[in-house]
Each structure stands twice: as structure tokens, then as C-alpha cells.
Design a protein around this motif. Structure first.
Motif, mmCIF file in Angstrom:
data_model
loop_
_atom_site.group_PDB
_atom_site.id
_atom_site.type_symbol
_atom_site.label_atom_id
_atom_site.label_comp_id
_atom_site.label_asym_id
_atom_site.label_seq_id
_atom_site.Cartn_x
_atom_site.Cartn_y
_atom_site.Cartn_z
ATOM 1 N N GLY A 13 -0.519 11.119 0.128
ATOM 2 C CA GLY A 13 -0.934 10.283 -0.987
ATOM 3 C C GLY A 13 -0.596 8.824 -0.846
ATOM 4 N N GLY A 14 -1.141 8.091 -1.778
ATOM 5 C CA GLY A 14 -0.903 6.661 -1.831
ATOM 6 C C GLY A 14 0.473 6.380 -2.376
ATOM 7 N N GLY A 15 0.701 5.142 -2.586
ATOM 8 C CA GLY A 15 2.009 4.740 -3.067
ATOM 9 C C GLY A 15 2.150 4.937 -4.563
ATOM 10 N N GLY A 16 3.365 4.767 -5.009
ATOM 11 C CA GLY A 16 3.612 4.802 -6.437
ATOM 12 C C GLY A 16 3.070 3.543 -7.085
ATOM 13 N N ASP A 17 3.279 3.455 -8.365
ATOM 14 C CA ASP A 17 2.804 2.283 -9.097
ATOM 15 C C ASP A 17 3.368 1.017 -8.479
ATOM 16 N N GLY A 18 2.485 0.132 -8.090
ATOM 17 C CA GLY A 18 2.904 -1.159 -7.577
ATOM 18 C C GLY A 18 3.362 -1.167 -6.132
ATOM 19 N N GLU A 19 3.303 -0.026 -5.435
ATOM 20 C CA GLU A 19 3.727 -0.021 -4.034
ATOM 21 C C GLU A 19 2.704 -0.779 -3.199
ATOM 22 N N ALA A 20 3.173 -1.725 -2.423
ATOM 23 C CA ALA A 20 2.291 -2.501 -1.553
ATOM 24 C C ALA A 20 1.785 -1.614 -0.420
ATOM 25 N N VAL A 21 0.633 -1.992 0.101
ATOM 26 C CA VAL A 21 0.035 -1.224 1.196
ATOM 27 C C VAL A 21 0.975 -1.181 2.398
ATOM 28 N N ARG A 22 1.625 -2.301 2.697
ATOM 29 C CA ARG A 22 2.534 -2.323 3.850
ATOM 30 C C ARG A 22 3.629 -1.276 3.695
ATOM 31 N N ALA A 23 4.205 -1.162 2.524
ATOM 32 C CA ALA A 23 5.274 -0.187 2.295
ATOM 33 C C ALA A 23 4.758 1.227 2.525
ATOM 34 N N ARG A 24 3.549 1.500 2.055
ATOM 35 C CA ARG A 24 2.956 2.830 2.245
ATOM 36 C C ARG A 24 2.688 3.101 3.730
ATOM 37 N N LEU A 25 2.163 2.087 4.428
ATOM 38 C CA LEU A 25 1.873 2.242 5.854
ATOM 39 C C LEU A 25 3.155 2.512 6.642
ATOM 40 N N VAL A 26 4.192 1.769 6.359
ATOM 41 C CA VAL A 26 5.465 1.951 7.063
ATOM 42 C C VAL A 26 6.047 3.326 6.737
ATOM 43 N N ARG A 27 5.952 3.741 5.488
ATOM 44 C CA ARG A 27 6.451 5.066 5.090
ATOM 45 C C ARG A 27 5.703 6.165 5.828
#
Length: 197
Positions: free
Chosen positions: A73-87
């Protein structure tokens, strides 16, 4: 009658067990056919040798790992794309570090990966890039990923994850696997951020 895909999956499942148990060099297509309960010609019609079968098996297993990460899934509320990609990259690294096939090959027969480490991208690399490159571009649009050619940035992410996983033994005296992934996260986050933050 079993579908072609079903037969190929049975053969690859059998190859997975054989390689995890005996290694690539000691696995034969006859062993795989026996374990898959198919005839040797059924295996030979699809793969000329164990190396070709293992290459397809590695691709299948990496695609499964990528799909699991993508489905997480995508990130939580307000999670930047970079944070999701790194995760997600960290999740792929963790999965590869724990996968018996990948660890067996890296630990005992790393030369099998040489072509895809030093000379060219394989099918599994291209599948990963098809996922990562649009995410990099989305991160550039939301301002969390620095400017640059998304294809270049995506390839650096891929090579960094691959290099971290395949060189884990170089860090064994310094870091456990979770700490190694933590360093990967720091490296990728800084690389992708640049001056974006």
C-alpha cells in the motif's frame, strides 16, 4: 489437464526446493523433473539447463517480493512519496536477505549473479525499474525527490539495494541485517532527497 503455467510453476517450485537443498551446481534437471513429478522432456522443452531454469526462478521470486511490497500500500496520511519509496526498497532488501534461494546463491554460488551485477540488466531488474521509475517521478512531482532523470535515479536505487543485499557478508562483523537495512534507508533517503527538503 494442467495448464502450461501450472506445470511451469510446479517445475520452478521443485527447482526452488532442489537449489535450496543442494545448490545450483548439484541440482540437475532430472532432480527437478522427479521432484515436480513430470517427465524430463517436459522440463527440457522449457529450459535447456539448470542455469536457465534458475534465472527464471530468480525472476519469479523477485517479482513476488516486488508485488508484496507494492501491495503493502501507499503511505499514511501525508507520507511523502520518497518516504514510501525508501520504505518499500527497505522491505525488498529485508525480503531478499531472508529469502533462502537468494541467500543460498549469494553465499555459495555468487558467480551466478555476476552477469546481472556487472554486465547487464536482467528481466527482474527491468520489472523492478518499471515499478520504481514512475514512483521516482511521482516523488519529483510532490517535491520529496530531487530533480533529475527518473530513469537514472531509479537505476541507482535498484543498484544500491542489490549491492547492499549481495555484499551483506562484508558487514557481518559490524552490523546485523536490520542495522544493514537501516544504513540502506539512510543512504537512499539522502540520495533521493538531495536539496528537495
Amino acid at each position: 489437464m494442467a495448464s502450461k503455467r501450472n506445470v511451469e510453476d510446479r517445475i520452478m517450485d521443485a527447482a526452488l526446493v532442489c537449489v535450496e537443498s543442494f545448490g545450483v551446481r548439484r541440482t540437475t534437471l532430472t532432480d527437478v523433473a522427479r521432484r515436480a513429478e513430470v517427465s524430463r522432456p517436459t522440463v527440457y522443452r522449457r529450459w535447456p539447463d539448470v542455469t536457465a531454469l534458475v534465472a527464471d526462478l530468480l525472476t519469479r521470486e523477485l517479482r513476488r517480493i516486488l508485488l508484496v511490497q507494492e501491495a503493502s500500500g501507499g503511505g499514511g496520511d501525508g507520507e511523502a512519496v520518497r518516504a514510501r519509496l525508501v520504505r518499500h526498497a527497505a522491505g525488498v532488501a529485508r525480503a531478499l536477505l531472508a529469502h533462502p534461494l537468494f541467500t543460498r546463491i549469494v553465499d555459495t554460488e555468487p558467480e551466478l549473479l555476476a552477469t546481472y551485477t556487472f554486465h547487464r540488466l536482467g528481466t527482474s531488474h527491468r520489472a523492478a525499474l518499471d515499478i520504481v521509475e514512475p514512483v521516482v517521478a511521482a516523488g519529483q512531482r510532490d517535491g520529496s525527490v530531487r530533480p533529475g532523470d527518473p530513469a537514472v535515479l531509479a537505476r541507482f536505487v535498484l543498484v544500491t539495494v542489490q549491492g547492499t543485499v549481495t555484499s551483506r557478508r562484508l558487514f557481518a562483523d559490524l552490523l546485523d541485517e536490520e542495522a544493514l537495512v537501516g544504513e540502506l534507508v539512510t543512504l537512499l533517503d539522502g540520495y533521493l532527497a538531495g536539496d528537495a527538503d
